[in-house]
Design an enzyme around this catalytic site. Structure first.
Site, PDB file in Angstrom:
ATOM      1  N   LEU A  92      11.332 -20.578  -3.175  1.00 26.83           N
ATOM      2  CA  LEU A  92      10.293 -19.677  -2.650  1.00 26.83           C
ATOM      3  C   LEU A  92       8.995 -19.791  -3.460  1.00 26.83           C
ATOM      4  O   LEU A  92       9.030 -19.805  -4.695  1.00 26.83           O
ATOM      5  CB  LEU A  92      10.802 -18.226  -2.746  1.00 26.83           C
ATOM      6  CG  LEU A  92       9.783 -17.134  -2.385  1.00 26.83           C
ATOM      7  CD1 LEU A  92       9.596 -17.034  -0.878  1.00 26.83           C
ATOM      8  CD2 LEU A  92      10.214 -15.780  -2.945  1.00 26.83           C
TER       9      LEU A  92
ATOM     10  N   ARG B 242      -5.534  -1.605   8.965  1.00 32.00           N
ATOM     11  CA  ARG B 242      -6.646  -2.507   8.654  1.00 32.00           C
ATOM     12  C   ARG B 242      -6.190  -3.615   7.725  1.00 32.00           C
ATOM     13  O   ARG B 242      -5.156  -3.500   7.067  1.00 32.00           O
ATOM     14  CB  ARG B 242      -7.829  -1.726   8.059  1.00 32.00           C
ATOM     15  CG  ARG B 242      -7.461  -0.878   6.881  1.00 32.00           C
ATOM     16  CD  ARG B 242      -8.643  -0.113   6.295  1.00 32.00           C
ATOM     17  NE  ARG B 242      -8.159   0.798   5.282  1.00 32.00           N
ATOM     18  CZ  ARG B 242      -7.939   2.096   5.470  1.00 32.00           C
ATOM     19  NH1 ARG B 242      -8.201   2.665   6.615  1.00 32.00           N
ATOM     20  NH2 ARG B 242      -7.450   2.843   4.491  1.00 32.00           N
TER      21      ARG B 242
ATOM     22  N   ASP C 200       0.833  -1.206   0.000  1.00 35.02           N
ATOM     23  CA  ASP C 200       0.000   0.000   0.000  1.00 35.02           C
ATOM     24  C   ASP C 200       0.870   1.260   0.000  1.00 35.02           C
ATOM     25  O   ASP C 200       1.979   1.251   0.538  1.00 35.02           O
ATOM     26  CB  ASP C 200      -0.896  -0.030   1.249  1.00 35.02           C
ATOM     27  CG  ASP C 200      -2.034   0.971   1.148  1.00 35.02           C
ATOM     28  OD1 ASP C 200      -2.311   1.476   0.043  1.00 35.02           O
ATOM     29  OD2 ASP C 200      -2.640   1.259   2.195  1.00 35.02           O
TER      30      ASP C 200
ATOM     31  N   ARG D 107       0.159   9.033 -10.180  1.00 32.83           N
ATOM     32  CA  ARG D 107       0.055   7.833  -9.351  1.00 32.83           C
ATOM     33  C   ARG D 107       0.684   6.615 -10.025  1.00 32.83           C
ATOM     34  O   ARG D 107       1.236   5.740  -9.372  1.00 32.83           O
ATOM     35  CB  ARG D 107      -1.425   7.530  -9.063  1.00 32.83           C
ATOM     36  CG  ARG D 107      -2.090   8.529  -8.149  1.00 32.83           C
ATOM     37  CD  ARG D 107      -3.598   8.234  -8.035  1.00 32.83           C
ATOM     38  NE  ARG D 107      -3.853   6.867  -7.604  1.00 32.83           N
ATOM     39  CZ  ARG D 107      -3.833   6.470  -6.338  1.00 32.83           C
ATOM     40  NH1 ARG D 107      -3.589   7.330  -5.378  1.00 32.83           N
ATOM     41  NH2 ARG D 107      -4.068   5.210  -6.024  1.00 32.83           N
TER      42      ARG D 107
ATOM     43  N   HIS E 255       3.097   3.202  -8.810  1.00 33.95           N
ATOM     44  CA  HIS E 255       2.926   1.761  -9.051  1.00 33.95           C
ATOM     45  C   HIS E 255       4.182   1.171  -9.694  1.00 33.95           C
ATOM     46  O   HIS E 255       4.600   0.071  -9.367  1.00 33.95           O
ATOM     47  CB  HIS E 255       1.703   1.506  -9.938  1.00 33.95           C
ATOM     48  CG  HIS E 255       0.403   1.893  -9.274  1.00 33.95           C
ATOM     49  ND1 HIS E 255       0.083   1.521  -7.996  1.00 33.95           N
ATOM     50  CD2 HIS E 255      -0.658   2.623  -9.720  1.00 33.95           C
ATOM     51  CE1 HIS E 255      -1.116   2.007  -7.670  1.00 33.95           C
ATOM     52  NE2 HIS E 255      -1.575   2.682  -8.701  1.00 33.95           N
TER      53      HIS E 255
HETATM   54  C1  FPP Z   1      -1.782   0.148  -3.433  1.00 31.58           C
HETATM   55  O1  FPP Z   1      -1.309   1.471  -3.444  1.00 31.58           O
HETATM   56  C2  FPP Z   1      -1.209  -0.603  -4.536  1.00 31.58           C
HETATM   57  C3  FPP Z   1      -1.920  -1.232  -5.520  1.00 31.58           C
HETATM   58  C4  FPP Z   1      -3.387  -1.224  -5.584  1.00 31.58           C
HETATM   59  C5  FPP Z   1      -1.245  -1.944  -6.616  1.00 31.58           C
HETATM   60  C6  FPP Z   1       0.009  -2.667  -6.216  1.00 31.58           C
HETATM   61  C7  FPP Z   1       0.548  -3.345  -7.400  1.00 31.58           C
HETATM   62  C8  FPP Z   1       1.851  -3.363  -7.749  1.00 31.58           C
HETATM   63  C9  FPP Z   1       2.918  -2.706  -6.957  1.00 31.58           C
HETATM   64  C10 FPP Z   1       2.251  -4.140  -8.935  1.00 31.58           C
HETATM   65  C11 FPP Z   1       2.605  -5.513  -8.456  1.00 31.58           C
HETATM   66  C12 FPP Z   1       3.364  -6.245  -9.455  1.00 31.58           C
HETATM   67  C13 FPP Z   1       3.634  -7.566  -9.376  1.00 31.58           C
HETATM   68  C14 FPP Z   1       4.461  -8.178 -10.433  1.00 31.58           C
HETATM   69  C15 FPP Z   1       3.107  -8.407  -8.285  1.00 31.58           C
HETATM   70  P1  FPP Z   1      -2.385   2.626  -3.570  1.00 31.58           P
HETATM   71  O2  FPP Z   1      -2.577   2.953  -4.994  1.00 31.58           O
HETATM   72  O3  FPP Z   1      -3.628   2.210  -2.828  1.00 31.58           O
HETATM   73  O4  FPP Z   1      -1.690   3.786  -2.816  1.00 31.58           O
HETATM   74  P2  FPP Z   1      -2.436   4.942  -1.999  1.00 31.58           P
HETATM   75  O5  FPP Z   1      -3.147   4.264  -0.859  1.00 31.58           O
HETATM   76  O6  FPP Z   1      -1.289   5.801  -1.541  1.00 31.58           O
HETATM   77  O7  FPP Z   1      -3.354   5.631  -2.950  1.00 31.58           O
END
Ligand code: FPP
Length: 260
Positions: free
Chosen positions: A149, A212, A38, A51, A55
């Site tokens: 793993l 949470r 997160d 944003r 990611h």
């Molecule tokens: C939450 O941050 C993150 C996500 C919803 C996406 C996470 C996905 C990746 C990092 C890609 C994963 C890749 C692989 C190969 C597994 P948020 O957008 O909710 O952040 P915020 O709460 O600050 O808005």
């Protein structure tokens, strides 16, 4: 990025990584670590970036943390990549995340395979775009005989949806007379979850300061040790993983007993 994993076991993970916190490689290493990735959006917004760049940076941390988990001898690493609720985000962000997941898998699969990693995916996979679905099925197939793993990606995953899906499958079995109602117990139920065959998480980490579970591994986390940290996921590196494990190693787990 995953290259030369074999040589990493006795070395620090990178020259810039501090040697501490030290993690005991022999004492109570969690077998299964689960992480809610997160804070990507906030990380980017704080820097005046879109944003989507948060990611992208998040994917770099997936690589680093996966490599460190393997180095430490963790058996299962579950990463929450996309929840059943994340479809509520703007279409553009959802599309970006789907493409990013597909691209990341394509970029990493060879190195993961070479490093003996087993890729698994947990969630309502049939609802994903076909290229992503097939990509993950192919990765599962390719790596299923590996012995290192287990990297379990929670994708279109929701803890409640998972329990409902298991209940539906068990009810269908009962209707067909393949299982007696009296036979349904916790052990049987677990075998119908997406995580069938995996141990329950010992340590559940949530970066970004939220307190949470957000519908993550609701059944499986019954006795997981929780570790919340304000560090945002794109800043969460191998040292943060070691710090979480060190905190875990200080906890006394009683599983409802007296812990003697
Ligand atoms: C939450 O941050 C993150 C996500 C919803 C996406 C996470 C996905 C990746 C990092 C890609 C994963 C890749 C692989 C190969 C597994 P948020 O957008 O909710 O952040 P915020 O709460 O600050 O808005």
């Amino acid at each position: 990025m995953f290259k030369r994993w074999k040589n990493l076991r006795r070395r620090s993970s990178s020259k810039t990584e501090p040697q501490f916190p030290t993690v005991s490689l022999t004492n109570s290493m969690p077998a299964h670590v689960a992480i809610i990735m997160d804070g990507n959006g906030r990380w980017a917004t704080k820097r005046g970036l879109p944003r989507t760049l948060g990611h992208r940076e998040g994917v770099n941390k997936v690589r680093e943390v996966t490599r460190e988990a393997a180095r430490l001898g963790i058996k299962v690493l579950t990463l929450y990549a996309f929840s059943t609720e994340n479809w509520k985000r703007p279409e553009e962000e959802v599309g970006f995340l789907m493409n990013l997941l597909e691209e990341s898998l394509n970029n990493e699969i060879e190195e993961l395979h070479k490093n003996n990693v087993v890729v698994r995916v947990s969630g309502r996979i049939h609802e994903l775009p076909s290229a992503l679905r097939e990509g993950f099925h192919g990765a599962e197939e390719k790596t299923r005989h590996n012995t290192g793993l287990i990297l379990n990606i929670a994708l279109n995953y929701g803890g409640r949806a998972e329990i409902v899906d298991a209940a539906r499958r068990i009810a269908a079995m009962a209707r067909e007379g393949k299982v007696a109602v009296e036979e349904i117990d916790e052990e049987l139920f677990s075998r119908y979850l997406y995580t069938a065959g995996l141990p329950d998480p010992d340590l559940l980490i949530r970066p970004s300061g939220e307190m949470r579970l957000s519908n993550f591994l609701l059944w499986q986390s019954a006795y997981a040790e929780l570790y919340m940290t304000p560090v945002l996921w794109p800043d969460f590196g191998p040292a943060d993983l070691r710090e979480a494990i060190q905190a875990f190693q200080k906890r006394q787990r009683r599983f409802g007993g007296l812990g003697v």
